[in-house]
Structures are given as C-alpha cells and as structure tokens.
Design a protein around this motif. Sequence first.
Motif, PDB file in Angstrom:
ATOM      1  N   ILE A 156       0.852  -1.182   0.000  1.00  0.00           N
ATOM      2  CA  ILE A 156       0.000   0.000   0.000  1.00  0.00           C
ATOM      3  C   ILE A 156       0.889   1.233   0.000  1.00  0.00           C
ATOM      4  N   GLN A 157       0.610   2.154  -0.912  1.00  0.00           N
ATOM      5  CA  GLN A 157       1.438   3.347  -1.003  1.00  0.00           C
ATOM      6  C   GLN A 157       0.816   4.474  -0.209  1.00  0.00           C
ATOM      7  N   ARG A 158       1.466   4.888   0.861  1.00  0.00           N
ATOM      8  CA  ARG A 158       1.081   6.084   1.604  1.00  0.00           C
ATOM      9  C   ARG A 158       2.262   7.048   1.488  1.00  0.00           C
ATOM     10  N   GLU A 159       2.763   7.585   2.589  1.00  0.00           N
ATOM     11  CA  GLU A 159       3.994   8.378   2.479  1.00  0.00           C
ATOM     12  C   GLU A 159       5.156   7.483   2.033  1.00  0.00           C
ATOM     13  N   THR A 160       5.062   6.189   2.461  1.00  0.00           N
ATOM     14  CA  THR A 160       6.024   5.178   2.035  1.00  0.00           C
ATOM     15  C   THR A 160       5.239   3.928   1.631  1.00  0.00           C
ATOM     16  N   ALA A 161       5.932   2.926   1.154  1.00  0.00           N
ATOM     17  CA  ALA A 161       5.304   1.652   0.816  1.00  0.00           C
ATOM     18  C   ALA A 161       5.086   0.855   2.099  1.00  0.00           C
ATOM     19  N   LEU A 162       3.859   0.355   2.280  1.00  0.00           N
ATOM     20  CA  LEU A 162       3.496  -0.328   3.517  1.00  0.00           C
ATOM     21  C   LEU A 162       2.745  -1.617   3.203  1.00  0.00           C
ATOM     22  N   PRO A 163       2.811  -2.600   4.108  1.00  0.00           N
ATOM     23  CA  PRO A 163       2.107  -3.862   3.855  1.00  0.00           C
ATOM     24  C   PRO A 163       0.597  -3.694   4.002  1.00  0.00           C
ATOM     25  N   GLY A 164      -0.166  -4.215   3.046  1.00  0.00           N
ATOM     26  CA  GLY A 164      -1.613  -4.098   3.065  1.00  0.00           C
ATOM     27  C   GLY A 164      -2.262  -5.126   3.972  1.00  0.00           C
ATOM     28  N   ALA A 165      -3.457  -4.781   4.451  1.00  0.00           N
ATOM     29  CA  ALA A 165      -4.216  -5.691   5.310  1.00  0.00           C
ATOM     30  C   ALA A 165      -5.698  -5.364   5.194  1.00  0.00           C
ATOM     31  N   VAL A 166      -6.535  -6.298   5.618  1.00  0.00           N
ATOM     32  CA  VAL A 166      -7.985  -6.126   5.643  1.00  0.00           C
ATOM     33  C   VAL A 166      -8.480  -6.517   7.029  1.00  0.00           C
ATOM     34  N   LEU A 167      -9.340  -5.689   7.595  1.00  0.00           N
ATOM     35  CA  LEU A 167      -9.966  -5.971   8.885  1.00  0.00           C
ATOM     36  C   LEU A 167     -11.402  -6.423   8.644  1.00  0.00           C
ATOM     37  N   THR A 168     -11.834  -7.458   9.328  1.00  0.00           N
ATOM     38  CA  THR A 168     -13.248  -7.811   9.364  1.00  0.00           C
ATOM     39  C   THR A 168     -13.794  -7.382  10.714  1.00  0.00           C
ATOM     40  N   ARG A 169     -14.784  -6.506  10.682  1.00  0.00           N
ATOM     41  CA  ARG A 169     -15.353  -6.031  11.940  1.00  0.00           C
ATOM     42  C   ARG A 169     -16.866  -6.244  11.954  1.00  0.00           C
ATOM     43  N   THR A 170     -17.403  -6.263  13.152  1.00  0.00           N
ATOM     44  CA  THR A 170     -18.835  -6.445  13.329  1.00  0.00           C
ATOM     45  C   THR A 170     -19.400  -5.264  14.101  1.00  0.00           C
ATOM     46  N   ALA A 171     -20.706  -5.059  13.949  1.00  0.00           N
ATOM     47  CA  ALA A 171     -21.389  -3.983  14.672  1.00  0.00           C
ATOM     48  C   ALA A 171     -22.864  -4.332  14.755  1.00  0.00           C
ATOM     49  N   SER A 172     -23.554  -3.751  15.732  1.00  0.00           N
ATOM     50  CA  SER A 172     -24.997  -3.954  15.754  1.00  0.00           C
ATOM     51  C   SER A 172     -25.647  -3.236  14.586  1.00  0.00           C
ATOM     52  N   SER A 173     -24.938  -2.288  13.987  1.00  0.00           N
ATOM     53  CA  SER A 173     -25.169  -1.790  12.636  1.00  0.00           C
ATOM     54  C   SER A 173     -24.101  -0.750  12.355  1.00  0.00           C
ATOM     55  N   HIS A 174     -23.924  -0.429  11.092  1.00  0.00           N
ATOM     56  CA  HIS A 174     -22.994   0.633  10.708  1.00  0.00           C
ATOM     57  C   HIS A 174     -23.740   1.919  10.333  1.00  0.00           C
ATOM     58  N   LEU A 175     -24.984   2.052  10.774  1.00  0.00           N
ATOM     59  CA  LEU A 175     -25.752   3.270  10.506  1.00  0.00           C
ATOM     60  C   LEU A 175     -25.168   4.445  11.269  1.00  0.00           C
ATOM     61  N   ARG A 176     -25.043   5.568  10.592  1.00  0.00           N
ATOM     62  CA  ARG A 176     -24.402   6.751  11.154  1.00  0.00           C
ATOM     63  C   ARG A 176     -25.327   7.960  11.018  1.00  0.00           C
ATOM     64  N   VAL A 177     -25.010   9.009  11.747  1.00  0.00           N
ATOM     65  CA  VAL A 177     -25.734  10.269  11.565  1.00  0.00           C
ATOM     66  C   VAL A 177     -25.650  10.690  10.101  1.00  0.00           C
ATOM     67  N   GLY A 178     -24.491  10.472   9.491  1.00  0.00           N
ATOM     68  CA  GLY A 178     -24.291  10.858   8.101  1.00  0.00           C
ATOM     69  C   GLY A 178     -25.225  10.186   7.119  1.00  0.00           C
ATOM     70  N   HIS A 179     -25.737   8.998   7.454  1.00  0.00           N
ATOM     71  CA  HIS A 179     -26.724   8.364   6.578  1.00  0.00           C
ATOM     72  C   HIS A 179     -27.962   9.248   6.417  1.00  0.00           C
ATOM     73  N   PHE A 180     -28.420   9.793   7.527  1.00  0.00           N
ATOM     74  CA  PHE A 180     -29.623  10.624   7.497  1.00  0.00           C
ATOM     75  C   PHE A 180     -29.338  11.967   6.824  1.00  0.00           C
ATOM     76  N   GLU A 181     -28.156  12.505   7.046  1.00  0.00           N
ATOM     77  CA  GLU A 181     -27.775  13.764   6.402  1.00  0.00           C
ATOM     78  C   GLU A 181     -27.734  13.615   4.882  1.00  0.00           C
ATOM     79  N   TYR A 182     -27.311  12.459   4.414  1.00  0.00           N
ATOM     80  CA  TYR A 182     -27.157  12.224   2.976  1.00  0.00           C
ATOM     81  C   TYR A 182     -28.476  12.432   2.241  1.00  0.00           C
ATOM     82  N   PHE A 183     -29.544  11.832   2.747  1.00  0.00           N
ATOM     83  CA  PHE A 183     -30.821  11.909   2.052  1.00  0.00           C
ATOM     84  C   PHE A 183     -31.569  13.204   2.343  1.00  0.00           C
TER      85      PHE A 183
END
Length: 468
Positions: A156-183
């Motif tokens: 992964i290229q940021r300020e330097t080259a870095l090793p990439g990774a993926v996180l799997t996360r859970t939540a009771s939901s990913h709904l945010r205030v921003g969802h409501f602002e969007y519409f």
Amino acid sequence: MTLRIPFDNSYARLPDALFTRVAPTPVTSPTLLAWNAPLAEELGITGDPDAATFAGNTIPDGADPLAMAYAGHQFGGFSPSLGDGRAILLGEVIDRQGIRRDIQLKGSGRTPYSRNGDGRAWMGPVLREFVVSEAMHALGIPTTRALAAVRTGDTIQRETALPGAVLTRTASSHLRVGHFEYFAARGDKASLQALYDYAVDRHDPQAKDPLMFLKGVIARQAKLVAHWMGVGFIHGVMNTDNTSISGETIDYGPCAFMDAYHPQTVYSSIDQYGRYAYDNQPQILPWNMAKLGSALLALLPDPEAAIPDFTAAVHAMPDLIDAEWLAVFAAKIGISAPRTEDRALISDLLSLMQAGNSDFTNTFHALLTDNARDQIADREAFTDWTLRWHDRLASEPDAHALMGRTNPAVIPRNHLVEEMIQAAVAGDMGPFETLRHALSTPFETPEDARLITPPTKDQEVTATFCGT
C-alpha cells in the motif's frame, strides 16, 4: 471444516439509493494475522477461518456485498457525498442472543464512494483497530468488534510503501448520523423515510416518531461519551459520519488513550485545532445530534412546528452527559450513588492529576490500594483530599469492589500499540498476542510490568494517524 457464516441480510433489501452493490477487490496472497474465535462463536460462525474470505477474494455463501451511501460533517464542514470508500458490508447475521450484527470488510478495495482513494488499508491501522476495539469491549464500552485481520501480500502506497491488510469487523449496525444527512441534503424524502423505518425497527422499536428516535440516539451517545471519558479515551475524529445510531464506538482511526492527564489532550494528526480534544468530546456530541435532528425534521409534515421540541431534546443533552459523567467518575472513586457535592471531590482529584502530570489510568487504579499518593506531585494537597475521600466512603461499603470494576489496570497504551505494529510489520506477531491477551482482562494486573508502565519521554506517541 468449511467456513460457514449464517447470513440473514436486511439492509440489502432496502431501496437501491441507500447503497451500491460492489464486490471486494481480490488481493495477491492473503494470510491470516488474527482470528477472534470467541466472537465467531457468538455470531454463529462455524468452521475454520479462511484468509481468502476475510481478504475479499472469496465471497461466502449468503453474502450480499455492498457499500453504504452517507454524508457527514467533517471537522464542522459538510461533505454531502462520502459513503463506504474502503469498506464493504458482506451481510448480517443473527447472533446467539438474537441480535442482528453486521459483518464488514475494511480495506477491501475501491467502491463508488472511494473518490481518489485506493480503498485499501495498511497493516498498522488494521491491527490498531483490532486491539483497541477489543479492548473497549473488554472494558464494557459499546463498540464495533474485530473478527479477523488478514495480510494481503500487496503493498500500500502512503507516504512510504506499507504492507496491506484487511480488517473484518462487526457492529450492531454501521448506521451513522451521516446516513440521514445524505438523504435530507438531497431532499430524497422517500429514501430518508425508508432509512428511518429501518433504523427504528433495528435499534428503537419503541420509538413512535422521529423525536422519540432522536432522544433514543441522544441517550445512547450521552452514555457512550461518559464512558470514553472514564477510561481516558480520545476518539480523534468525531465527525457525524463517525457517530453511530446504535451508540457504539465506531471508526478507530487516530484514536488514543491518554497517558498523563490533561483535559485538552489531542493525539489525532488531522485535528490541528483540537476540535476533538479529550475534554471537548461532550460538547461535540450535542452538535452532532443537532445535525441528526435537522435531518429527521424533513420527515415531518410541518418541520417548522417541530423545531422547538427537537431543539429542546438536543439542548437537554449536556445535562444528560453531565449526569452520566458524574456516575462514571463517582464509581471510579468508589461512590455508587453520587450526590451533587461529589462533583467537587472528583474535580479536585482531576486538578491534582493535571497539575502533577499524573498518569490517568494508573492514578485511578492506585486508589484501589491507597497507593495513589505516589502518582500525585502535591503530596500535602493529596493527603487533604484523601481525608475527604475516606470520609465520603464511610457510607459506601462496596467501594473497593466498585472501583475494581471501573478502574482498569491495563489499556492499549499508544507506545505499546506502535511497538506492536512495528513488530508485526517485521513478521513478529508476539507483541500483538501479548497485548491482546492482557487487554482481554483489563481489570487484572498483568505480570509483565511493561504493560502498565507509562511511556518514557523517548517512547511517547504525540500524534496518531487515521491510515486512509
């Protein structure tokens, strides 16, 4: 044994305007860095963890991958189109307690909301979120949780080259205030109504109208921020797109736990003016709730008539936060039923800690053994405070047990997290496992004294980064 995730997806059945279906982008050579077996069991997941699945190379049966659309106020300025730029919701499960939980890949590649980003994450922020979110869970604070971390084999290229990774996360939901602002910002009342109905059904089935829903979110967020304050946690990027409807801590970017106590502590490298400093967090959440209230007004037939009631709900939030704060900090000094005058006792201790640059976590934990005197520079003033404190505890027979439940011995200290990341990048996951294990029982004093020792000057971490 083949991995099986019992998906039961509901968000994917909502109108198309709320998301875009998109598959994760495959990576070169995924290898599993971390697996949360107890969480997998809670979620009803069976079989062996599969790096290809949690890297996004293989779509598990029943998944319906999508990226959510949302907006957000970022450091006070409105961004009308954000969305999941590097996260993909695989789907949902119903856990062993009957609670619906999202399963999301973070760092899984570009989506229609990525703008100029690559949709990827590097290993540092992935392992940081894994450790810190699981620490928050062990502390009893509502949070997203980490299920798996995978190294991608890509750079992964940021300020330097870095090793990439993926996180799997859970939540009771990913709904945010921003969802409501969007519409609301788009004047799309039909989609806003669909989102609202879904959120009420999932999080607030008792809410009979948007005002009741708003009050429910306010109550959860008031409790959440008070608990953050109680463990010295600084979120670092409390934008409305990082403020959850469920009242869970979400989006661990430039977050940190304080070492030395100072109310205006800032770690986030992008928070140049201290908007989200430790002591400002209780002021920011009412501001965020005002933005949610403004969006919800669009659902009403006569928004103007409802403004006074919505305004009153938001204006009541500082008192709610204050009451929660008092309960949290009173418990930290052994008081189960705080009185108004206890506020002075708590504030006086915090003032002594600030004046002496005392370690936040260690000072409160030392109260358990009456050794806090060693943490305070002004010994005479602390002796006077102790006399007042002991007098107050005369009517609190369970004070010691209460303090033992509310004052952790070990937190994910910034310098230890950074050391863990550097070791992992070099191929040594030992420090990650050591820290992860200690943080799973935060109220127990670990054998390794390094885990509870504040950083030396040359170990101090003064800036944390979001990793995007």
